[in-house]
Design a protein around this motif. Structure first.
Motif, PDB file in Angstrom:
ATOM      1  N   HIS A 166       0.844  -1.199   0.000  1.00 24.90           N
ATOM      2  CA  HIS A 166       0.000   0.000   0.000  1.00 24.90           C
ATOM      3  C   HIS A 166       0.884   1.256   0.000  1.00 24.90           C
ATOM      4  CE1 HIS A 166      -0.241  -0.275   4.720  1.00 24.90           C
ATOM      5  NE2 HIS A 166       0.991  -0.348   4.266  1.00 24.90           N
ATOM      6  N   SER A 168       0.549   3.645   1.930  1.00 23.52           N
ATOM      7  CA  SER A 168       0.680   4.199   3.285  1.00 23.52           C
ATOM      8  C   SER A 168       2.149   4.234   3.703  1.00 23.52           C
ATOM      9  CB  SER A 168      -0.111   3.356   4.281  1.00 23.52           C
ATOM     10  OG  SER A 168      -1.461   3.254   3.882  1.00 23.52           O
ATOM     11  N   ARG A 192       0.238  -6.958  -4.563  1.00 23.67           N
ATOM     12  CA  ARG A 192      -0.251  -7.964  -3.607  1.00 23.67           C
ATOM     13  C   ARG A 192      -0.291  -9.332  -4.268  1.00 23.67           C
ATOM     14  NH1 ARG A 192      -4.990  -4.691  -0.326  1.00 23.67           N
ATOM     15  NH2 ARG A 192      -3.633  -2.900   0.034  1.00 23.67           N
ATOM     16  N   GLN A 206      -2.740   3.142  -5.975  1.00 25.20           N
ATOM     17  CA  GLN A 206      -3.445   3.800  -4.874  1.00 25.20           C
ATOM     18  C   GLN A 206      -3.045   5.268  -4.779  1.00 25.20           C
ATOM     19  OE1 GLN A 206      -2.374   1.649  -1.286  1.00 25.20           O
ATOM     20  NE2 GLN A 206      -4.201   0.362  -1.456  1.00 25.20           N
ATOM     21  N   GLU A 208      -2.807   8.000  -1.551  1.00 24.99           N
ATOM     22  CA  GLU A 208      -2.867   8.125  -0.096  1.00 24.99           C
ATOM     23  C   GLU A 208      -2.821   9.617   0.235  1.00 24.99           C
ATOM     24  OE1 GLU A 208      -2.432   5.297   1.768  1.00 24.99           O
ATOM     25  OE2 GLU A 208      -2.189   6.227   3.724  1.00 24.99           O
TER      26      GLU A 208
HETATM   27  N1  DAH Z   1      -3.639   1.316   3.165  1.00 18.23           N
HETATM   28  C1  DAH Z   1      -5.011   0.895   3.106  1.00 18.23           C
HETATM   29  C2  DAH Z   1      -5.168  -0.256   2.124  1.00 18.23           C
HETATM   30  O1  DAH Z   1      -4.275  -0.489   1.348  1.00 18.23           O
HETATM   31  C3  DAH Z   1      -5.904   2.012   2.681  1.00 18.23           C
HETATM   32  C4  DAH Z   1      -6.025   3.067   3.734  1.00 18.23           C
HETATM   33  C5  DAH Z   1      -7.002   2.965   4.687  1.00 18.23           C
HETATM   34  C6  DAH Z   1      -5.142   4.118   3.789  1.00 18.23           C
HETATM   35  C7  DAH Z   1      -7.133   3.902   5.668  1.00 18.23           C
HETATM   36  C8  DAH Z   1      -5.270   5.088   4.773  1.00 18.23           C
HETATM   37  C9  DAH Z   1      -6.268   4.965   5.724  1.00 18.23           C
HETATM   38  O2  DAH Z   1      -4.467   6.129   4.880  1.00 18.23           O
HETATM   39  O3  DAH Z   1      -6.384   5.914   6.679  1.00 18.23           O
HETATM   40  O4  DAH Z   1      -6.159  -0.906   2.125  1.00 18.23           O
END
Ligand code: DAH
Length: 339
Positions: A166, A168, A192, A206, A208
């Motif tokens: 992700h 993140s 993944r 994604q 973020e």
């Molecule tokens: N990283 C999560 C995913 O890959 C998605 C995500 C959810 C990012 C909540 C965020 C968050 O910043 O606050 O599913």
């Protein structure tokens, strides 16, 4: 003799031919052994000695000119644009085929532009990552399933090097280096370990977002989400937040938007609920701030993350995720190039 050369010269200037056979006839007429120029060459013997220099030069010029003209006529047959005799002004202009942007690039740019208007700037990070930035700093428990080979592509183990699952991970990289206020948006590719099908792929994209400052609250998150949803899907769009769980946010939520196909009345796309899920979000867990060297007594923040493929599907209704990575021009050409 000079008169004859001049006459042939202006004849050659005005030569026209539309077909290869016509050009060949002209070549024979002027340039072959029995052609008119050869005949003049033969007569050259009889030219008076004092005129020989002038006539000889003119004769050579004429021969070159005839050869050039024939060549140009041939070229113009091959490429009508370069020849001077056959530019067909009635032909419709050939449109220049412009390439098109990939739908995921179009949507990524649109998402980033919306957040840019809220003061976010772009941040990027590596796709090959370590455990610390993808999991540990983000408060993933030791036995979290994402740390399993079945969910994550590992390049090496202990120390673990892996393909980020992700974006993140970009949060943690920025927080390590920078003190608040932080207001970033991180687009990127993630991986993944999934079996490829019409609804899942082993890589996808994604975006973020992360905002950390003094006094950032859940109300700020909600306003940013509402603004985003209306900008992206239209002013009538409604949002709803459902409680959820992510290791790196507390509280966490998932956001639905009112179905943009049926306008919330219920249809097969939204499974007759009137709502479709589009992203995860929440308040950054104080542990995460602490892990990244940010004082969690002073600062709070929100984070959100969404899949670009999902948003693209909502906008363009691409039924099979695999289309995004197959490079099929018939698919790609359907998207606008002007973005
Ligand atoms: N990283 C999560 C995913 O890959 C998605 C995500 C959810 C990012 C909540 C965020 C968050 O910043 O606050 O599913």
């Amino acid at each position: 003799m000079i008169d004859k050369i001049n006459r042939l010269s202006s004849e050659i200037d005005n030569l026209k031919a539309a077909k290869a056979e016509e050009i060949e006839t002209l070549r024979i007429k002027y340039l072959s052994k029995k052609g008119e120029i050869s005949a003049l060459m033969n007569d050259f013997r009889n030219v008076a000695a004092e005129q020989k220099r002038e006539v000889g030069m003119k004769l050579n010029e004429l021969k070159e000119k005839a050869q050039e003209k024939i060549n140009r006529l041939k070229e113009s047959l091959e490429d009508p644009q370069t020849g001077d005799s056959f530019i067909d002004l009635t032909r419709t202009a050939a449109p220049i085929a412009l390439g098109t942007r990939h739908p995921l690039s179009i949507v990524k740019k649109e998402i980033c532009n919306i957040f840019r208007r809220l003061g976010f700037s772009i941040a990027e990070g590596p796709e090959i990552e370590d455990d610390l930035h993808v999991f540990s700093s983000l408060n993933f428990a030791e036995d979290h399933p994402a740390r399993d080979m079945q969910d994550t592509f590992f390049i090496a183990r202990s120390p673990d090097i892996l393909l980020r699952t992700h974006t993140s991970s970009v949060q943690t990289r920025v927080m390590e280096k920078q003190q608040p206020p932080i207001r970033i948006i991180c687009p990127g590719r993630v991986y993944r370990n999934e079996a490829i099908s019409y609804r899942a792929h082993c890589f996808f994209h994604q975006v973020e977002a992360l905002y950390i400052d003094k006094g950032v609250s859940f109300a700020d998150l909600k306003q940013a989400l509402l603004f985003f949803a209306k900008e992206m899907f239209g002013a009538d769009t409604k949002i709803r937040l459902r409680p959820s769980y992510f290791p790196f946010t507390e509280p966490s939520a998932e956001m639905d938007i009112s179905c943009n196909i049926c306008g919330g009345k219920g249809c097969p796309f939204c499974k007759h609920t009137g709502w479709v899920e589009i992203l995860g979000c929440g308040m950054v867990d104080p542990n995460v701030l602490d892990n990244c060297g940010i004082d969690n007594k002073v600062y709070t923040g929100y984070a959100l993350g969404m899949g670009i493929e999902r948003i693209t599907n909502l906008k363009y209704r691409v039924k099979d995720l695999r289309m995004f990575s197959e490079n099929d021009k018939r698919f790609l050409e359907q998207f606008e190039s002007a973005h």
